[in-house]
Structure formats: structure tokens, C-alpha cells
Design an enzyme around this catalytic site. Structure first.
Site, PDB file in Angstrom:
ATOM      1  CE  LYS A 104      -3.862   1.465   3.069  1.00  0.00           C
ATOM      2  NZ  LYS A 104      -4.508   2.025   4.715  1.00  0.00           N
TER       3      LYS A 104
ATOM      4  CB  SER B  59      -8.032   0.354   5.824  1.00  0.00           C
ATOM      5  OG  SER B  59      -8.659   1.595   5.798  1.00  0.00           O
TER       6      SER B  59
ATOM      7  CB  SER C   5      -7.536   3.315   2.642  1.00  0.00           C
ATOM      8  OG  SER C   5      -6.597   2.225   4.147  1.00  0.00           O
TER       9      SER C   5
END
Lengths: 564, 564
Positions: free
Chosen positions: B133, B241, B217
Site C-alpha cells: 500500500k 482498511s 483504504s
């Protein structure tokens, strides 16, 4: 002179503590003044006890448990002996807030009945009297935490149904392990002080030298255990409150990392401030005692009842590996040694204590590394800012409940400015970055040790002084940096201040004005006889390892000092 | 229309990502619209790949490691295959922020050379491509975290020497374990969104149904792994997330308790807010993949380099005990099951997924306990207040750096009021009390299970929806309560929305207005094909146990669905 209402309330509470002592255990005639009788340990307190009571109360936690868990000693006899001695201790140094002797003896009877019936202890602490700092709620008595405004309330709340009924988790866990709770010990109002002073019991003096302080904030624990009034007990530490009293009273004490001992349901100051968490740990007269108490609580699985406790049982394999290291070859271990924090140097008794340990380590053939970490002053400043996030509002509020006077020794500014959430977050980041720098430094010592590992533990003072004259504690910075790092630290006794050797130094250069003040304040005669302890600290969550190393060093230091 | 400067900057960055894809891997001709080609997984993406590339990229983490750590597959061949497929994935669903293929191939060559020379892998993740990420700093590329204002800076700081040089600890640890870092995946600006939307890559769609969201996310991770462009990668989770993207993309994902994976040196929002800590965890196509990645990082001893990581190595004995339980008799285990949070009920695909798992558990003879804990809404409210302690100032600041428009999906009020330190502390206390109540409830289920233990794990949705139409995510409350509790949660894939069975319910009574809105929003045709996953959650720090249970349940669910 007319007493203020808060003074009347405090006086009544003070009287009620004394009145809870059975008449047979009250000391007849006046207690000698500190000037007349500085040291009330040993022969002085023994004069009021039977030989059997002395035998019991001078046995350490491990020795008591060997007997109470096997039926050699009854819980009742052991409990009664400690109740008696605790009652004497309180009369000599003002170390108790609550007396729970009747309930304790009833518990002891129940434990004895259980043993008679089953021939089994109910838990690893079966029949062991354990004292608790007055932050823990025990049914039947109240918790004042040194605040007059908490008398007849629950943490300052009047008419709260929890009052005298609710128990803190540590209490429940200790009961489950078989411990007997028989008293609660004195603390300074707010807990935020290195001396134990409040308007109820006034001042807890040092049993080895009553001109001096028992330390704080777990000063009642320190004084009571040093007098043999308790085999061991639990304090709390957010800046040194276990370690300072342990060092000042010649005891062992551990400040574990946060998350090992259950704080659930205990009273505290600034509850919810989580930049630096206060932690619970035992104090006792032996490292083995600390281990037994620590393991006794862990054995109940406190992580099942306290959401902040980590599921880390006692790690037998770490204990075993460390015991193998200390049994091993010379050079098996490496210790950091650091003589001062750069701001306030050590008074002669503590400097000598540190040299004794350093020489012992060298004599054993282990490596000594001069410890030069990121400045401890950065951490001391971070700690002070963490304690002051609310601008002193919490403590000021609880003092206002009764209108009582604050003690000068409370280290907080009670009229400060509250911080914002973003300032709290920024402080958390600063703290983490300091922890990271310290960690990197620790890792870097692998190049210096010759063991293939970084330094195993660091030997460092708990304070520059061997106890302190009231209001003359120079700093809590020798302990509070550990709370920022969340490291494991175990205090060991080393020696005692001795006016014949710990003479005033010829000194003209000082580290700072504070250092000059601290050195000039030292008086060999006043401090004579005060215990001088040190802390052995390790990295985060290294309780098993550091307890074993502390036990080892303390034994070797003792052996060196008693050898011809 | 003239573009604003921030739009130009975002467009240039968007172009630069596409330009980093080697021409040979660019899809010729226009990409079909979502309406034309909803599902770009399976045959659709396979058309651009060789059979060998398909074989490699459709092997899971465990299968790849079996081959790369034994020399059966070279790191170069594996890396090249994933680089190719990741490049395709990005062109189909906008899931990458950074492309690091050249550096990755150089690393792969070095690993292969090491293996040729020593016949040993350099670590447990030898030769495994791992996606990250875009919160993790990797040398050679930048980190935008979805902010236009971070382009050409280090976390918004221009001319910072760390830019394109500094690496986050997770990156260092993964390299040490032998992993190959070859891309960074998309996130929503600020991370505070259950969809992945920002002004750089615009929107990351769901590979199984590009009308829908990949979640957030860690949505870029979810989309990339679902497309086979990565065997596994790491996301972060402060409110769901990791779990929302795992569920929306038919993957496994774990939100561990805080303190197990190293966050040191990663970018984040509201850094220093420590009421609820964001945590790192892996996503992958198998539970075994999660375990390998999790163990791979733990094996490097991250607690030696990150002060917030706990010294808890992978607990083999817990894994072993749990494996014995799942191999055991019927009724060996007990699972809690809860169908909704009392506010927003489940849309038909998720309700069906939950029934599938419940029936599977019952069919295996285990106990099912109806889960009736303290209201999750209390925790959802606590979480929202924790995210908003700074009144949105941190996120607002980083948006202001470029002047970019905020996405509607960011769940924060950016013009809120900052809280005070005392309000932060009060929130910490409220959170702890909720954790305690939940813990007590969990303990109380020991009376209901028949196993002698409380419930082993709870089966619960990650969201009431199987993915979501953009801007129609009903709530993050199905995940954020776990962050308040700091519990371990593992997502498993269960089924897919199927318009033929997941029809609109005849329903006139709703839990709330929000529920009515969520149920009316459901359209069987639009959601057709979307993955429907669930979370299996356990108590704090129970990663080993919950991973084994999740693997077990996922296998049994799969076996049940494929049996005749």
C-alpha cells in the site's frame, strides 16, 4: 487554633487508622523522635515481637510460600504475625492508610480449612499476606489515594455504590492465587511525588533513617516491607514510584513494561492519559519474591479480564535461557554502566554503590560497556510534558474537593495550560522517535560486547541520593526516562550510606546549578545508614530476563560484600 | 477547460505511472468500459498473458515460496510474471501508485545469484513479489498516500533528504526475509475512506465487477491481488482498511492486534493519535499466504527495530493447539454468529454468505452461539470520535498543500473542532470501559458453548454490502468496532452476489432509516458477481488461533459449495 473542615476530616481519618490497630498491638508510651531513634528496623521493632513472629516476618516471600503452600505454616499464624508487625510499622513511620486485619484473618482461616480438607493450596500465593498501595480497591475499606476529599467517597464521588464493595482486578487476581490482603499502604496525594506525604498520615519516613524519606509514590509499601511488616506488595510506577521507594528502603522492586500487570479498576491520577501509562509491579525483600508475586498474578491469566494486559504468560524459556547465561563462562554477559544523567551527578553513597556493582561485574569477568545513549534529559522532558497534558486539572480538582493544602512535593504545576489533541499526538510522535533512537543505540552496542548480542542490561541509579531529606529530592529524572521508553527495570539493594566512607567530595566543577545544589545538600551524617540501591534495566517486556539478572547481580554483590 | 495547477500535477503523476509500464505490457486499443466488461479477472486478464505467466501468477504465496525457496522457480521469472500482470491490472482498474519493476528485477537477479551460489534462500520469503500500500516508503520512488500535495515531496515536505531514499521498517524487514518489492498500490487520499479514490489515479474499481468499488483504504492491494497482479501484500487498518478490500475482492486479509507488525517509518494520517492505532496486516488469496507473510515479518524480530512492536514471535504452540482443535471431534469449537449491528441490516448477498458459513459450522457439529455483545454502535461512535480528535486538521492541511478537491468518500469532517487533552483522556477511558464490557461478555459465553471455553471466534460481516456502488458504502461500522476492541480479525471469501438468488427482499420494517436506505439501494443486477466475504474475529493478540480457524472455515465452506 481552629482546624479547617478538611483538617478535621484528615485528623479523624488519621485517628481511625490508629484505632483500627488492636490495643494489644499498640506501642505503649511515646514513640521516640527520629533524632532519638533513627533506625527502627531490626532490633528496634523486634523488641515488640515474639521470636516466632520474628521468624515468620523475616522469612522472604519464597520461604513463606514454601511453608504455607505445603501446610508447614498456617495462613492464620503467618497473617497474624504480619498484621502485628504492620501495626507496629505504622506506629513508627506512618505507612498505612487502611487496616483490614479481621477480614484477612477470616480469609486465612478459610485457606487453612481448605488446606486441611484438600491438602492442596488454592493457588501459588496460598497464605501469603500481600500489602497494596492505596490505589487498589478492597472490599470493606475505602481508597483515598492520599486525598482528604476522597474520604467517605469512591474516588471522590459521594454515595457511589462501589464504595467499600468494588474490588480492583489485581485484588481479585491475588485472592484467586491465594494471597491474603490485610492492609493498604500510604501514598502522596496525587501519586505525583517522590516522597510520601499527604494530609492524612502526614509523612512516611524511612525506617532505616527516619530523618529521611521512604520515597514515593509507593512509599508506604517501601517502608512497610523494609520493616518486615509485609513480605511483599504491589506499587505503581509512572515516573519511578516503585523504584524510588525500593531503592530508598533497600528492597527489590520491578517496574515492568506496560501491559503485563492488570491495572483494571484501580484508582489513578489523570486516568486516560495514555502517552505514558502507569504500571503495576511488586516490591519485596528478594528478587525471588518479585518473581513469585509476578508469576502469581500472571498465572491467573489477567489478560482475560483486563483489556490492556497482553497475553504473555511467564516465559519459562526466557528465564531458563537467562539462568544458563548467568551460570556460564566469564564474558557471557555484557552490562552497560552510566554514572550520571549529565545534569545532576551522584552523591557519594550512590556513586559508591554503582562502583561496587561495576567492580562486581568486572570481577565476574563480564563485559562492562560505558553507556552513552541519547540524552536522558530529552526523555525526562517528554515525561514531564506527558504528566502535564491536562495542565494539572485532575489533581487540582481532587484537592479542591476538600480544600486541602497541596504538598510542596507534588511535582505538577496545578495551574498549567491544558494541551490540545494535536499537541498530545505530537508528543506521542516525539516519544516514539526517542524510543526509536534509544533502541537503535541499544542495538549498536552489539559491536562492543563480545557476546554476539547487544548489552544485556544497564546498571543505573534510581536517584542521585540514598533517600532524601524531606523536600530535598533533587530529581525524578533517574527513573522517569524508563517510563518513556517503557523498559523493564528491577531495583536491587547494594549498600548503605556510611558517613565514614561517603565523605563530602572536594568538588569545584559541577554538571549544572542543580548538580551543585544537590552536591552541597549532601551531609554524610544526616544520610548515614540510608539504603543505597540501583536499577538494572532492560528492553521492553524483558521482565523474565531482567529479574534473573537482577537476582544474580544482587547475590554476587552481597557475596562480595560479606566475603572476608 | 483549463486545468488547475493541482489537476495538472495529478495528471502528470497519473501519466508517469502509466509511462512506467514497459511498452510491451501496455494493452493495445481502448480498455472496455465497465458496462461492456464488468469482470476483468480470469479469462479477461489471462488473454494478455502466456500460459507460464498464468501458472506462476495463479499460484498462491505458499506455492510460490515452495518453489522459489528451493530453486524450482527463479526469482526473476516469478517477478517478471507478476510485474507483467500488475501492469495489466493497473490498466484495468487503476490500482497502482508506483511501479518499481527495474529495481525489483535487479533484486530478483541478486537473489537468484545467491541461490545459485549457496543453494539456500536468503529468508523465508525468498523470491516472493510482495505489493505494498502506498504508505510505505521504498527507495527510488515516492509516497503520495493519495495526496496531490505529496507529489515530489516527502510526506508533503519539499526538499526533504529522505525523499526517494528512506525506507519504512516493514520494507527493510521484507527485504531481509527475501521478498521482492515491485509496486505500491492505490489508497484514498487521507486513508479515511472505505473506497479508493484520489485525484491521481481517480478510482480503483472492483476487478470482479468494475461498476463497484475495490473497497478501501487498501483498495489497490485488494484489486491487484484479486487480479493476480500480486500474490499478497500489506495494507493497514484503522477502521476496516484491510478487511473491507479483502472482503470486496474475495480475498483473505488479517487485521492483527496492534503491536505485532512494524509501523515504524510508514506514512500515516493523524500520526500520534494513539487512542486507536492503525495496524499493518497482509492480504492474500489464501490463509496460508497470510500466515507465510505474517511469519516472514515476525521472523526478522521487528520488536528490535520498532518500539511499538511487542516481543511476541509466531506462537507455534498456539497454532498447533488450534490445529488439533479443528482436527478434533464435533463440538470441539464454538462460534458466535451475529447477523447485523442493530442499525443497518445485511443486503441479501452478505446475509446469504453468513448463512452459508453458519450452516457449514453447524454441519461440522460445532456449537453456534447467537452473539449479543455490548452494542457495536457504542464502539462505532468511539471510533469516529477517535478519528476526529484533531477536528480534521491533519487531513485538511495535506489537502491544502495542493489545493486539491476532497473526495466525498473521506469519512471525516475536515472543519471540526479539535479536542482537548482531557477530552482525549476521557475518550481513552470510555474506550477501555467498552473493551472491558466486551471482554466480560466474551468470558460469559463459556456457559453456552459446551467446550469448557468461551466462544473461540465470531463470524460477522465486514460490511452489509458485497462491495459497493461508488459513494454508496452504507457504513464502516461493521469493521471499526474491532479497531476499538483491538481484536484479531481475519477475512475469508465465502461466495459471490448472484442476481438469481440474491433477489430484493419483500421488506417493510427496517432497523433504521439508514437501514431502509441501504436496503432500497440494493440492486441484484448491479451487484451481480461481487465477492461476498466475512470476518472471523477473535480476542486481542490471537493471530495464530484466528488464522488457523479462518483457514479451516474457508476450506470447509469451499468444500461444501463445490460438493455435489
Amino acid at each position: 487554633m481552629t482546624l479547617q473542615p478538611w483538617q478535621q476530616l484528615a485528623a479523624a481519618k488519621r485517628e481511625s487508622i490508629l484505632n483500627a490497630i488492636p490495643p494489644k498491638w499498640r506501642i505503649k508510651g511515646p514513640i521516640p523522635s527520629p533524632e532519638e531513634q533513627r533506625d527502627v528496623t531490626g532490633p528496634y521493632i523486634q523488641q515488640f515481637l515474639t521470636p516466632r513472629e520474628i521468624e515468620i516476618t523475616e522469612t522472604d516471600v519464597v520461604g513463606i510460600l514454601e511453608r504455607t503452600t505445603t501446610g508447614k505454616w498456617t495462613a492464620v499464624e503467618v497473617t497474624e504475625a504480619f498484621c502485628h508487625r504492620a501495626a507496629l510499622a505504622h506506629q513508627l513511620v506512618n505507612c498505612l492508610h487502611e487496616i483490614i486485619f479481621d477480614d484477612a484473618l477470616a480469609t486465612a482461616q478459610a485457606l487453612d480449612a481448605h488446606f486441611v480438607k484438600t491438602s492442596q493450596p488454592i493457588g501459588p500465593l496460598h497464605g501469603l499476606p500481600v500489602s497494596l498501595k492505596d490505589q487498589f480497591h478492597i472490599r470493606g475499606v475505602e481508597t483515598t489515594m492520599g486525598y482528604v476529599g476522597w474520604i467517605n467517597t469512591f474516588q471522590g464521588l459521594p454515595n457511589d455504590p462501589r464504595s467499600r464493595v468494588f474490588e480492583s482486578q489485581l485484588v481479585t487476581d491475588l485472592r484467586a492465587a491465594g494471597a491474603i490482603l490485610y492492609c493498604k499502604t500510604s501514598v502522596p496525594m496525587s501519586l505525583m511525588s517522590g516522597e510520601t506525604v499527604n494530609n492524612i498520615i502526614t509523612y512516611t519516613t524511612n525506617p532505616k533513617n527516619r530523618l529521611l524519606s521512604s520515597g514515593g509514590s509507593s512509599g508506604g509499601e517501601g517502608a512497610l516491607i523494609a520493616l518486615g511488616g509485609s513480605p511483599g506488595g504491589f506499587g505503581t510506577d509512572i515516573g519511578g514510584s516503585i523504584r524510588v521507594p525500593a531503592a530508598f528502603n533497600g528492597l527489590f522492586g520491578i517496574r515492568p513494561s506496560s501491559g503485563r500487570m492488570p491495572y483494571q479498576g484501580a484508582a489513578n491520577s489523570m486516568d486516560g492519559q495514555n502517552t505514558i501509562l502507569s504500571v503495576i509491579g511488586p516490591l519485596a525483600r528478594s528478587a525471588g519474591g518479585l518473581m513469585a508475586l509476578f508469576k502469581g498474578v500472571l498465572g491467573t491469566g489477567p489478560w482475560l479480564r483486563d483489556p490492556l494486559v497482553l497475553e504473555i504468560p511467564w516465559r519459562e524459556e526466557v528465564e531458563r535461557e537467562t539462568r544458563e547465561l548467568v551460570r556460564g563462562e566469564p564474558k557471557a554477559l555484557a552490562f552497560g554502566v552510566m554514572y550520571h544523567d549529565g545534569v545532576i551527578g551522584l552523591q557519594p553513597p550512590i556513586e559508591r554503590a554503582l562502583r561496587i556493582v561495576e567492580e562486581t561485574v568486572r570481577g565476574l569477568g563480564h563485559t562492562v560497556v560505558t553507556w552513552t545513549p541519547p540524552s536522558h534529559q530529552i526523555a525526562v522532558d517528554l515525561a514531564e510534558r506527558a504528566y502535564s497534558l491536562d495542565g494539572g486539572a485532575d489533581v487540582a480538582y481532587h484537592l479542591t474537593l476538600s480544600g486541602e493544602e497541596r504538598a510542596a512535593q507534588v511535582i505538577l504545576n496545578l495551574a498549567g495550560t491544558q494541551k490540545t489533541a494535536m499537541e498530545v499526538a505530537a508528543l506521542n510522535v516525539e516519544k516514539r522517535e526517542y524510543q526509536k533512537r534509544y533502541m537503535d543505540y541499544w542495538n549498536s552496542t552489539a559491536d562492543l560486547t563480545g557476546t554476539g548480542r547487544p548489552v544485556d542490561a544497564v546498571i543505573y541509579p534510581c536517584a542521585p541520593q540514598a533517600s532524601t531529606v524531606p523536600k530535598r529530592l533533587a530529581t525524578v529524572g533517574y527513573t522517569s526516562f524508563i517510563n518513556v521508553l517503557d523498559y523493564t527495570s528491577v531495583v536491587i539493594p547494594v549498600t548503605h550510606a556510611d558517613k565514614t566512607v561517603d565523605v563530602v567530595r572536594e568538588q569545584e566543577v559541577f554538571l549544572s546549578e542543580l548538580d551543585e545544589k544537590a552536591q552541597r545538600e549532601y551531609d554524610p551524617d544526616t544520610y548515614d545508614g540510608a539504603p543505597a540501591g540501583l536499577q538494572i534495566f532492560g528492553r521492553r517486556l524483558q521482565e523474565e530476563k531482567i529479574l534473573v539478572l537482577a537476582e544474580y547481580l544482587a547475590e554476587k554483590v552481597k557475596a562480595a560484600s560479606t566475603s572476608p
